[in-house]
Design an enzyme around this catalytic site. Sequence first.
Site, PDB file in Angstrom:
ATOM      1  N   LYS A  83      -2.410  16.025  -8.542  1.00 58.65           N
ATOM      2  CA  LYS A  83      -1.420  15.924  -9.343  1.00 58.65           C
ATOM      3  C   LYS A  83      -0.383  17.251  -9.733  1.00 58.65           C
ATOM      4  O   LYS A  83       0.797  16.937 -10.099  1.00 58.65           O
ATOM      5  CB  LYS A  83      -2.220  15.508 -10.776  1.00 58.65           C
ATOM      6  CG  LYS A  83      -2.869  14.099 -10.730  1.00 58.65           C
ATOM      7  CD  LYS A  83      -1.800  12.974 -10.535  1.00 58.65           C
ATOM      8  CE  LYS A  83      -2.355  11.679 -10.424  1.00 58.65           C
ATOM      9  NZ  LYS A  83      -1.398  10.562 -10.308  1.00 58.65           N
ATOM     10  N   SER A 122      -0.349  13.788 -14.393  1.00 57.59           N
ATOM     11  CA  SER A 122      -1.563  13.976 -15.299  1.00 57.59           C
ATOM     12  C   SER A 122      -1.654  15.384 -15.882  1.00 57.59           C
ATOM     13  O   SER A 122      -1.092  16.269 -15.566  1.00 57.59           O
ATOM     14  CB  SER A 122      -2.823  13.705 -14.228  1.00 57.59           C
ATOM     15  OG  SER A 122      -4.152  14.045 -15.190  1.00 57.59           O
ATOM     16  N   TYR A 140      -8.376  16.034  -7.131  1.00 55.00           N
ATOM     17  CA  TYR A 140      -7.607  15.122  -7.895  1.00 55.00           C
ATOM     18  C   TYR A 140      -6.661  16.202  -8.730  1.00 55.00           C
ATOM     19  O   TYR A 140      -5.220  15.830  -8.742  1.00 55.00           O
ATOM     20  CB  TYR A 140      -8.325  14.535  -9.004  1.00 55.00           C
ATOM     21  CG  TYR A 140      -7.523  13.477  -9.922  1.00 55.00           C
ATOM     22  CD1 TYR A 140      -6.853  12.373  -9.434  1.00 55.00           C
ATOM     23  CD2 TYR A 140      -6.987  14.027 -11.267  1.00 55.00           C
ATOM     24  CE1 TYR A 140      -6.310  11.734 -10.463  1.00 55.00           C
ATOM     25  CE2 TYR A 140      -6.420  13.312 -12.126  1.00 55.00           C
ATOM     26  CZ  TYR A 140      -5.863  12.126 -11.602  1.00 55.00           C
ATOM     27  OH  TYR A 140      -5.056  11.409 -12.494  1.00 55.00           O
ATOM     28  N   ASP A 147       0.969  -1.178  -0.143  1.00 57.80           N
ATOM     29  CA  ASP A 147      -0.124   0.119  -0.108  1.00 57.80           C
ATOM     30  C   ASP A 147       0.971   1.405   0.057  1.00 57.80           C
ATOM     31  O   ASP A 147       1.532   1.510   0.991  1.00 57.80           O
ATOM     32  CB  ASP A 147      -1.096   0.063   1.271  1.00 57.80           C
ATOM     33  CG  ASP A 147      -1.787   1.037   1.042  1.00 57.80           C
ATOM     34  OD1 ASP A 147      -1.757   2.156   0.532  1.00 57.80           O
ATOM     35  OD2 ASP A 147      -2.572   0.980   2.265  1.00 57.80           O
TER      36      ASP A 147
END
Length: 249
Positions: free
Chosen positions: A156, A139, A152, A59
């Site tokens: 990124k 991203s 999100y 993890d």
Amino acid sequence: MRLEGKTALVTGAGSGFGEGIARRFAEEGARVLVVDIDAEAAGRVADAIGPAAEAVVADVADGDSVRRLFERADAIFDGRLDCLVCNAGVPQRNRPMWEIDEATFDRIYAVNVKSLYHAARHGLDLMKANGGSIIVTSSTAAVRPRPGLTWYNGSKGAATVIAKSMALELVPMKIRVNAIHPVIGDTGMAAEFMGGEDTPEIREKFVSTVPLGRMSTPLDIANACLFLASDDAVFITGTCIEVDGGRCV
């Protein structure tokens, strides 16, 4: 072969971009640790690759788990890691920023950002003696954010800046650090970015923003990572390659 004799560790390699990267690296001669939180997925990919790969469950958001991961890598690779691909990530379902609960926010930042901290704390000892390449899967969201994905997008953006800062700090160790900026990919995460439903109409809305007219594929991302991991990129550090079909132009 471009990675002959090299060792690589790829997180989030049980599916999607990570699976593509692990497969491509092995094709080019690398020994690969296929790392994923899903044991079955990691095992499937490693089995498909064959003797050059080994599955490891970890993890990336948990410091102790990451420490054990690199202890395992140390034993398997005899103390040398040439390439670390920090690819594991989680998406955010497309919705207004105020509807995202705190637990979801924390998970996004734990996996997409704090995982880089854990990797640096526990993984650099395997690379600093001989140098190498670290690749961060960021991203296009870092530079061309879409509405409905604010947290999100922010995660990124942080990943990209961290990669650049790491690149400068690790120069004395001859460790190169670069980031990849994929556009939305034809993977299992696509539906989340679309709001939870992947229909032809919604998909077309996303694809219409990509000048080359399609989503990215695992092979697209894998080929970019292969270049950055290879000696062809020996003078490249601190860059962000946009593998996006022109989305960020």
